[in-house]
Design an enzyme around this catalytic site. Sequence first.
Site, PDB file in Angstrom:
ATOM      1  N   ARG A  70       0.646  -1.122  -0.085  1.00  0.00           N
ATOM      2  CA  ARG A  70       0.242   0.080  -0.035  1.00  0.00           C
ATOM      3  C   ARG A  70       0.833   1.205   0.124  1.00  0.00           C
ATOM      4  O   ARG A  70       0.518   2.351  -0.401  1.00  0.00           O
ATOM      5  CB  ARG A  70      -0.997  -0.049   1.236  1.00  0.00           C
ATOM      6  CG  ARG A  70      -2.134  -1.111   0.920  1.00  0.00           C
ATOM      7  CD  ARG A  70      -3.024  -1.037   1.911  1.00  0.00           C
ATOM      8  NE  ARG A  70      -4.125  -1.961   1.559  1.00  0.00           N
ATOM      9  CZ  ARG A  70      -4.313  -3.225   2.706  1.00  0.00           C
ATOM     10  NH1 ARG A  70      -3.640  -3.332   3.662  1.00  0.00           N
ATOM     11  NH2 ARG A  70      -5.173  -4.000   2.107  1.00  0.00           N
ATOM     12  N   GLU A 107       3.342 -11.131  13.553  1.00  0.00           N
ATOM     13  CA  GLU A 107       2.513 -11.549  14.826  1.00  0.00           C
ATOM     14  C   GLU A 107       2.579 -13.156  15.013  1.00  0.00           C
ATOM     15  O   GLU A 107       2.336 -13.778  15.688  1.00  0.00           O
ATOM     16  CB  GLU A 107       0.871 -10.950  14.880  1.00  0.00           C
ATOM     17  CG  GLU A 107       0.379 -11.275  13.503  1.00  0.00           C
ATOM     18  CD  GLU A 107      -0.962 -10.501  13.349  1.00  0.00           C
ATOM     19  OE1 GLU A 107      -2.036 -11.060  13.016  1.00  0.00           O
ATOM     20  OE2 GLU A 107      -0.875  -9.104  13.437  1.00  0.00           O
TER      21      GLU A 107
END
Length: 183
Positions: A70, A107
């Site tokens: 992005r 994560e």
Amino acid sequence: MSDVEYIKSLLKPYPDFPKKGVNFLDIFPLFRNPVAVETLVTHLLHHIFSVTTFNSPSKKIDVIVGLDARGFLLGPLIALRLGAAFVPVRKRGKLPGECVQATYEKEYGTDVFEMQADVIAPGQTVVVIDDLIATGGSAAAAGELVAKQGGTLLEYLFIIELTFLKGADKLGAPVYSMVKVEE
């Protein structure tokens, strides 16, 4: 309505995406609205001209680094307006030629970012841009790549910052985020 309020009003929330308990804010509705894109770009440019370049020894930005993927949406637009180069940071194996690498924690494990070697000259001033800062791992990796090339990292720019994750604390340069999410 302020620029920030306007941009925030166009972000679309998706509860429990990509997993339960996560409230995802989608930036893509902004890109369906040319006025929103212009507002976003103009707001970020105003910040760069009034704050970032003021703190630059050369009073200019040489390179905008955009994070996969992005950061590729805004990075070239900002670079073009600044008369700066655009340099992409991609996931391992996506760029041709010799690359420098930085590993970062996610994560659920680790990942590797790459930047083509010699795309930032020593001493060039750099701003890193992406849509979101959460834990700060990917942005820190981009900063590490800039440092490996000898660039001077002036600032990180984000549309959204998840402040409760304290990702900005992991970065070695100032952070500017338009929309701050507290929870």
